[in-house]
Enzyme design. Structure first.
Site, PDB file in Angstrom:
ATOM      1  N   GLU C  77     -25.733 -10.516  -6.120  1.00 48.56           N
ATOM      2  CA  GLU C  77     -25.745  -9.058  -6.261  1.00 48.56           C
ATOM      3  C   GLU C  77     -27.113  -8.505  -6.650  1.00 48.56           C
ATOM      4  OE1 GLU C  77     -21.750  -7.248  -7.310  1.00 48.56           O
ATOM      5  OE2 GLU C  77     -22.141  -8.636  -8.968  1.00 48.56           O
ATOM      6  N   HIS C  96     -26.959  -4.960 -14.717  1.00 48.48           N
ATOM      7  CA  HIS C  96     -25.617  -4.873 -14.129  1.00 48.48           C
ATOM      8  C   HIS C  96     -24.687  -5.687 -15.002  1.00 48.48           C
ATOM      9  CE1 HIS C  96     -22.157  -5.093 -11.646  1.00 48.48           C
ATOM     10  NE2 HIS C  96     -22.324  -6.360 -11.357  1.00 48.48           N
ATOM     11  N   HIS C  98     -20.347  -6.143 -16.771  1.00 44.67           N
ATOM     12  CA  HIS C  98     -18.904  -5.868 -16.681  1.00 44.67           C
ATOM     13  C   HIS C  98     -18.295  -5.764 -18.061  1.00 44.67           C
ATOM     14  CE1 HIS C  98     -19.597  -9.185 -13.449  1.00 44.67           C
ATOM     15  NE2 HIS C  98     -19.965  -8.045 -12.933  1.00 44.67           N
ATOM     16  N   HIS C 166     -15.137  -3.014 -11.194  1.00 41.09           N
ATOM     17  CA  HIS C 166     -16.240  -3.971 -11.178  1.00 41.09           C
ATOM     18  C   HIS C 166     -17.068  -3.925 -12.470  1.00 41.09           C
ATOM     19  CE1 HIS C 166     -19.721  -5.786  -8.591  1.00 41.09           C
ATOM     20  NE2 HIS C 166     -19.754  -6.218  -9.818  1.00 41.09           N
TER      21      HIS C 166
END
Lengths: 241, 241, 241, 241
Positions: C77, C96, C98, C166
């Site tokens: 990603e 990024h 979660h 996500h």
């Protein structure tokens, strides 16, 4: 290919990881099918997962008879494992646990469904097994093959089933992937509870998304977590990619 | 049979376990009835459970008088223990704690009932004692035998009672089993709160299930947890099976 | 000015801090734009953030091609980072993650807004990107520049965007400030959930307050947290005030 | 009587305890009035509480001017402390913190009231100060004596006040008792939130109970917790009973 000794070390590691990740407390267990004999499985003697050592791993027939007990006392609920291996030739590993998030779903009948990509391996909808339906008032333990088989029937072709007033069972084609699913089943429970308390219109993963994530969840991915979990559980990491 | 010295070491261990498991913070206490004299009990001097050492354990008459204080200051609320031992000859151990999960039940009047098999030893329904009913505005501490006896009456024949705006009391026929019940009383509180926020139709354990689980909860089971808890509390494990 | 070597050490530290602060688990990643070449960024090989070491840091073109892979496998990603750097010349760092708090907002569509001063850097209202709108059923991973650019468009001129089912993306003009925003985005999520469950009239920060706090959040402030987080992550602290 | 050096060591310990007990994160601060000069107070330089050392403790006039800064940078919000000492001669210690539980109360206007005996020292009802009322859009920091005095007015004769979108202030006649109140203010917040989500008829402590508990909360009690917290914060315990 991993040797039997390596797989047994992995099984010990899986016990420690499940404990340090909060998926089991002093109870719950994890097994693998014997790599050389599909009619046998390997499971610790009756002991808290965080304390399990190599010498605790016992071999059982699918019916739950110890092959060579050497005085070690088995888990009363080993039939959960044997029945899953018996019914599902694809299953190579099995976890039984009581992690706190899954309990409220099992006792309310609320259907658990994946809320985020990492949780997709739990399956599109998690069934709930209620021992009371077939067996009436029991001590809620799975203490016979009849009970284990009934649970395996609810599991069906899936990877997860909740057990009302008790916990969950998680199966998989590989030990590390099964641990991964158990960890993210618990996370999904917590996140779904929070989301459903915020809104009646929760966007779950679509069936297509669930399938696509499950298809692309590679051993490389799982090993990234496994390496991290090994260190946290103070266990050596064996790379199998 | 365990010696007195072994039981005192176990009592110190119980203090440490209750602290590391989050059942007590700096307050709360655990006692055992004296093994050789049913008219006496053993309880630490006034100290945070996680800090309790062998030399802190004092002997008390059931009325709460120290047998040989040696300058040690007792807990103000020791009457909780004495009154339970006085009324219930079967009780050999007693815990008083304020774990966070039990408080909301005590102050809302919501009845706690077991939601999973491991929590069945709390009893089919946990009563709530409100000190205010009989004693009016107090500092909410149980500072006399009169108060302790009133609490013991609410406890009745059961193993647990909540105390409104204060905490809980847990009793049992054996120290380790009592610790086990206190740990799972707290877990039950958290799980029941979550389940009841999700649904108005929570499936609790049936009365029959509760009785069957309580009947099959063996010392072997409890010792599996005890071994694990000892290691987490950095205390030696003594196997008594 | 920090040297490249110092920035790479900071990037390793950022990985460890995000893990110890619970912002990433075994997944998620953090990058910085190359200080000497705005067309490049630095990001670890595919590894759990808590395990990342100096030798894991790779250099990428904005399109996500490794400059000199040396056999190291990149994150699938990485396009999240490249697309953010491409569209936003002011962005020097990108995360990024979660973290559990942000997921329920992404899947319910509930708008996240700052509830306390330390959370003001998340922006007055956090947008939500739903990959499904443009790309249909996917495995929910951002595996192409097309996806990365679509996400960057939702991010717009802000510092944060949620990703439905996500996680989230957080950007900033400086690595430590970006970590700070990611930590307090997660805290805001938890606090907003609790507040909105208590009342329908939650007082969020006004737009004016949000702007004023963001304007006065100094590097001195951020470094106070950074020093503390370094110690908790067992990493050396480099003062850059 | 404690010496100045002993009190400064206690102040360092208080910083560490507040951090290890989760009452402050990298922000928040605790002060004491100077034992020999009521027109002065002692407070760390601008640093995360968990990192504070003896050499960080600075002396301030009530207006917030450092007596001998020696190059050390003070907290921007030190005026919270000075204004409390100025208005309340009985106050000898002051804490400003942002613990997560208090935030939802401050932004919903829900009144916090004691739910259990250990939380009675927070007072029968905790007022909420909203900086916006008098000062409009600000960065929500208390950066002047005018703001500090306005907050002190809301505090009134009590021991606690919430600050909307910001945190709380806690004062007391003694440092350890003030830490005790701050710890149990946070616990009360969590328990009240849970209880009020379960029922609209929560039984709070009566006014009489609140007063009685506050009256019987002795230094011996507080020291029981203090000893325990010292060990958890890896600080020496000094007995002052």
């Amino acid at each position: 290919m991993s040797t039997l000794a390596e797989l047994i070390e992995d099984l010990v590691t899986a016990n420690r990881i499940l404990a340090t990740q909060g998926i089991v407390d002093s109870f719950g267990h994890v097994s693998i099918r014997h790599p050389d004999n599909p009619k046998r499985y390997l499971l610790s003697r009756s002991r808290a997962p965080e304390r399990v050592e190599t010498g605790d791993i016992m071999e059982f027939t699918l019916e739950g008879d110890p092959v060579d007990a050497k005085g070690r006392k088995p888990y009363l609920e080993r039939f959960i494992h044997g029945a899953a291996y018996e019914m599902r030739p694809d299953v190579m590993s099995c976890i039984h646990n009581h992690s706190p998030g899954v309990i409220p779903f099992g006792i309310t009948g609320r259907k658990m469904k994946p809320v985020m990509h990492m949780c997709a391996t739990i399956g599109h909808e998690v069934p709930i097994w209620d021992q009371h339906k077939k067996f009436g008032d029991t001590d809620l333990l799975v203490t016979s093959m009849a009970m284990g088989r009934d649970l395996a029937k609810t599991l069906g072709k899936g990877r997860t089933s909740l057990m009302r007033g008790h916990g969950a069972v998680v199966v998989g084609a590989e030990l590390r992937a099964t641990v991964y699913t158990a960890v993210y089943l618990e996370l999904n429970a917590k996140l779904q509870m929070q989301a459903e308390s915020m809104s009646k219109k929760v966007k779950f993963l679509t069936k297509g998304e669930t399938q696509k994530v499950a298809a692309t969840t590679s051993m490389a991915n799982i090993n990234r977590a496994w390496e991290n979990w090994c260190r946290k559980a103070d266990r050596p990491f064996r790379d199998i990619q």
